[in-house]
Motif scaffolding. Structure first.
Motif, PDB file in Angstrom:
ATOM      1  N   GLN A  72     -16.887  10.564 -53.861  1.00 28.49           N
ATOM      2  CA  GLN A  72     -15.900   9.710 -54.520  1.00 28.49           C
ATOM      3  C   GLN A  72     -14.524   9.897 -53.885  1.00 28.49           C
ATOM      4  O   GLN A  72     -13.798   8.924 -53.650  1.00 28.49           O
ATOM      5  CB  GLN A  72     -15.848  10.011 -56.023  1.00 28.49           C
ATOM      6  N   LEU A  90     -14.361   8.172 -50.505  1.00 28.88           N
ATOM      7  CA  LEU A  90     -14.201   6.720 -50.640  1.00 28.88           C
ATOM      8  C   LEU A  90     -12.772   6.354 -51.031  1.00 28.88           C
ATOM      9  O   LEU A  90     -12.229   5.352 -50.546  1.00 28.88           O
ATOM     10  CB  LEU A  90     -15.210   6.174 -51.647  1.00 28.88           C
ATOM     11  N   GLN A 142     -10.237   4.103 -48.619  1.00 28.43           N
ATOM     12  CA  GLN A 142      -9.495   2.941 -49.087  1.00 28.43           C
ATOM     13  C   GLN A 142      -7.986   3.134 -48.917  1.00 28.43           C
ATOM     14  O   GLN A 142      -7.290   2.240 -48.445  1.00 28.43           O
ATOM     15  CB  GLN A 142      -9.819   2.652 -50.552  1.00 28.43           C
ATOM     16  N   GLY A 181     -23.081   5.415 -47.666  1.00 31.55           N
ATOM     17  CA  GLY A 181     -22.993   6.359 -48.771  1.00 31.55           C
ATOM     18  C   GLY A 181     -24.037   7.460 -48.734  1.00 31.55           C
ATOM     19  O   GLY A 181     -23.717   8.638 -48.929  1.00 31.55           O
ATOM     20  N   LEU A 190     -15.010  -2.139 -49.863  1.00 32.09           N
ATOM     21  CA  LEU A 190     -15.541  -0.781 -49.967  1.00 32.09           C
ATOM     22  C   LEU A 190     -17.011  -0.780 -50.398  1.00 32.09           C
ATOM     23  O   LEU A 190     -17.774   0.106 -49.995  1.00 32.09           O
ATOM     24  CB  LEU A 190     -14.699   0.032 -50.958  1.00 32.09           C
ATOM     25  N   THR A 199     -19.890   1.441 -48.638  1.00 28.39           N
ATOM     26  CA  THR A 199     -20.569   2.480 -49.422  1.00 28.39           C
ATOM     27  C   THR A 199     -22.078   2.277 -49.379  1.00 28.39           C
ATOM     28  O   THR A 199     -22.832   3.237 -49.218  1.00 28.39           O
ATOM     29  CB  THR A 199     -20.071   2.466 -50.879  1.00 28.39           C
TER      30      THR A 199
END
Length: 158
Positions: free
Chosen positions: A59, A62, A66, A37, A29, A33
Motif C-alpha cells: 500500500q 502504491l 502515485q 501488484g 494506478l 496494480t
C-alpha cells in the motif's frame, strides 16, 4: 497458434499509465496494480523484516508511486522503479524494526528479576539478531537469487 494481441500491455503502456498518474489521474494506478501488484507482494514478502508486513508495504509503495510519478524515468521499465521503491521501504522498515528490537532488549535487561533463568538470553538475542540480519540481507539480493535462496535454504527444497 493464436495471433498476437496488438493491445499495449507492456512497458510502453506502463510508461503511459505513470504519465497519467503524474498528471493527477489516480485511476491509472488500478491497471498498474493489477499488472505488477503480485510481483511486488512476492518481493516484499521476502524483503521486509516480517512477511506479514508485505500487504502494508505494498500500500505504501502504491502511495509513493502515485505521489512521485513525476520522478519516474521512462528510460527504465516501470516495474524496476516500483521494485526500487519497495526495496527502499523494506530497508527502512527493517532498520526501524531492528532499532526497536535493540531498544526492547535494552529495556528488558534493565528489569530486575523478570527473566527466565532456564532460557539463555544470549542465545535468544543471537537468534533474533540472526533472523533480522537474514531478512535484511535477503532484501539486498536480486529477486531470482532471493527466491532461490529462500526455497533451498529456508523452505528446504533441494
Amino acid at each position: 497458434m493464436r495471433p498476437l494481441s496488438c493491445t499495449p500491455t507492456g512497458p510502453q503502456d506502463d510508461r503511459e499509465l505513470i504519465k497519467q498518474l503524474a498528471r493527477g489521474d489516480g485511476s491509472a494506478l488500478t491497471p498498474l496494480t493489477a499488472r505488477h501488484g503480485q510481483r511486488l507482494i512476492n518481493f516484499l514478502h521476502h524483503a521486509g523484516p516480517d512477511p506479514s508486513w508485505a500487504e502494508d508495504l505494498l500500500q505504501e509503495v502504491l502511495v509513493r508511486v502515485q505521489l512521485h510519478a513525476d520522478r519516474y524515468d521512462p528510460q527504465y521499465p516501470a516495474i524496476v522503479w516500483m521494485l526500487q521503491i519497495a526495496r527502499n521501504l523494506a530497508t527502512d522498515l527493517c532498520r526501524r524494526e531492528r532499532s526497536r528490537a535493540r531498544a526492547r532488549d535494552r529495556f528488558a535487561e534493565r528489569l530486575d528479576g523478570e527473566h527466565d533463568p532456564g532460557r539463555d538470553p544470549f542465545g535468544a538475542a543471537a537468534d533474533r539478531e540472526f533472523e533480522e540480519a537474514l531478512h535484511c540481507s535477503l532484501q539486498e539480493l536480486g529477486e531470482e537469487l532471493r527466491t532461490a535462496f529462500v526455497l533451498r535454504e529456508i523452505e528446504g527444497m533441494h
